[in-house]
Scaffold this motif. Sequence first.
Motif, PDB file in Angstrom:
ATOM      1  N   ALA A  28     -17.504   8.595  39.235  1.00 50.75           N
ATOM      2  CA  ALA A  28     -16.064   7.115  39.069  1.00 50.75           C
ATOM      3  C   ALA A  28     -15.732   6.593  37.407  1.00 50.75           C
ATOM      4  N   ASP A  31     -14.516   9.495  35.953  1.00 51.63           N
ATOM      5  CA  ASP A  31     -12.945   9.434  35.562  1.00 51.63           C
ATOM      6  C   ASP A  31     -12.216   8.330  34.603  1.00 51.63           C
ATOM      7  N   LEU A  32     -12.897   7.187  34.956  1.00 51.92           N
ATOM      8  CA  LEU A  32     -12.055   5.841  34.351  1.00 51.92           C
ATOM      9  C   LEU A  32     -12.300   5.864  32.898  1.00 51.92           C
ATOM     10  N   GLU A  35      -9.085   8.103  31.988  1.00 51.25           N
ATOM     11  CA  GLU A  35      -8.498   7.363  31.660  1.00 51.25           C
ATOM     12  C   GLU A  35      -8.305   6.429  31.343  1.00 51.25           C
ATOM     13  N   ARG A  36      -8.481   6.004  30.866  1.00 49.36           N
ATOM     14  CA  ARG A  36      -8.642   4.051  30.546  1.00 49.36           C
ATOM     15  C   ARG A  36      -9.232   3.809  28.797  1.00 49.36           C
ATOM     16  N   THR A  41     -12.608   0.215  31.039  1.00 52.60           N
ATOM     17  CA  THR A  41     -12.719  -0.037  31.999  1.00 52.60           C
ATOM     18  C   THR A  41     -13.923  -0.744  32.455  1.00 52.60           C
ATOM     19  N   GLN A  45     -13.967  -1.876  38.155  1.00 46.99           N
ATOM     20  CA  GLN A  45     -13.173  -0.875  39.336  1.00 46.99           C
ATOM     21  C   GLN A  45     -13.860   0.463  38.412  1.00 46.99           C
ATOM     22  N   ILE A  46     -15.107   0.645  38.657  1.00 43.38           N
ATOM     23  CA  ILE A  46     -16.016   2.181  39.362  1.00 43.38           C
ATOM     24  C   ILE A  46     -16.459   1.630  40.195  1.00 43.38           C
ATOM     25  N   ARG A  48     -15.257   0.133  42.772  1.00 41.32           N
ATOM     26  CA  ARG A  48     -13.706   0.288  43.575  1.00 41.32           C
ATOM     27  C   ARG A  48     -13.431   1.780  43.725  1.00 41.32           C
ATOM     28  N   ARG A  49     -14.116   2.471  42.825  1.00 42.68           N
ATOM     29  CA  ARG A  49     -13.266   4.116  42.662  1.00 42.68           C
ATOM     30  C   ARG A  49     -14.698   4.875  43.621  1.00 42.68           C
ATOM     31  N   ALA A  50     -15.822   4.502  42.831  1.00 43.48           N
ATOM     32  CA  ALA A  50     -16.665   5.637  43.660  1.00 43.48           C
ATOM     33  C   ALA A  50     -16.554   4.685  45.396  1.00 43.48           C
TER      34      ALA A  50
END
Lengths: 214, 214
Positions: A28, A31-32, A35-36, A41, A45-46, A48-50
């Motif tokens: 995660a 990826d972030l 992406e960002r 980041t 956010q990490i 939540r994504r994981a």
Amino acid sequence: MTIDPAAPPPRPPGRPRSREADEAILAAALDLLIERGGGATSIEQIARRAGVTRATVYRRFPNLTGLLVRAIEWEYRNTTPEALSWPDVPAMVRDWARHLSEPRSRRLVRRLYGTVDDLPELLRAYDAAYGSHRGRAVRNTLEHASAAGELPLHCDPETLQLVLSGAALQHLAAYPDTTAAQDVEAYFLAVLRQVGFPSPPPAHSTPPRRSTSR
Amino acid sequence: MTIDPAAPPPRPPGRPRSREADEAILAAALDLLIERGGGATSIEQIARRAGVTRATVYRRFPNLTGLLVRAIEWEYRNTTPEALSWPDVPAMVRDWARHLSEPRSRRLVRRLYGTVDDLPELLRAYDAAYGSHRGRAVRNTLEHASAAGELPLHCDPETLQLVLSGAALQHLAAYPDTTAAQDVEAYFLAVLRQVGFPSPPPAHSTPPRRSTSR
């Protein structure tokens, strides 16, 4: 049943789930980052994504930068010296072009250079995990070519490496991420022609086809 | 006293202060862009740095990206074609090196490349205001040198320009911002030696000193 004192201790029950959570967090984070960018980041956010809680992330990783560094190391964990070894300059260029045509790698490397003023740890982690190995392999290939008399006399391997790295950066910055590997290879070969490096002989020297009509 | 209908209308009283506020906002936006990058800059921060209210910023500029674009255009507003014209390749390289040794320009250009995936408008604004003019001037210089037979025969101006731009990017990414202009020049000359471009003749051809002993 007796206990063998030499046997390894039983695996702690939480262990495999632990590794799964670690990898979900690292994936995660990566990826972030791609992406960002590192500056946009957050641990929130990490997590939540994981699919884990923030507390889980903080229990396993020291802080955001440390986690991003670990994610970069993790991305390149399977780099082997064999994957970075080429018989000659054209083979090296072909492999570099293949690497430079992977959209994910391109975006990641752009992100690392893009935050070099704010999070220099990230580019440093990439260099330690991958970039320096590739750089050393490129240098070796150029030095062998130089020793074998395959480079023009006015070239020195150190500066030529810098020219090729600059060309790679220029490609990352100015060409679309959808460029095919063979187009990146043609780009590198055009750069090499500027230094007078001969392009490989054209493929018209194939032996004449044997007649199969009788 | 009569009113002359052809006379220009009186200057609105707020006008000079308006321009002052505009410039304070543009300067603040540019400073923050350089310090923190486009992704980490807000209208709030710009207003505070400029000493105006957010409402003042919003009244004068459409949005954050539009303001950053205007700030970049403003930074390069005094670019003249004369400043980007050189008699030959060594003079071009000397000027490029001088430009590439300005810490502020280095950081700004790194910021623009660093946000190319998020705010491509910023690099585009730089290109329109400055980069494309410099690029065209470099191309002209290389084409003149080529036509005059000063470049090695295996060089073509278009690819050679790309090699030099790549070398400049590489310098921005990998060398300290404190590098002196003459060291950047030496770097460019080393790159040019890779393509077989002759470095200028060494300075030992000065005429012998006249004896002053009698």
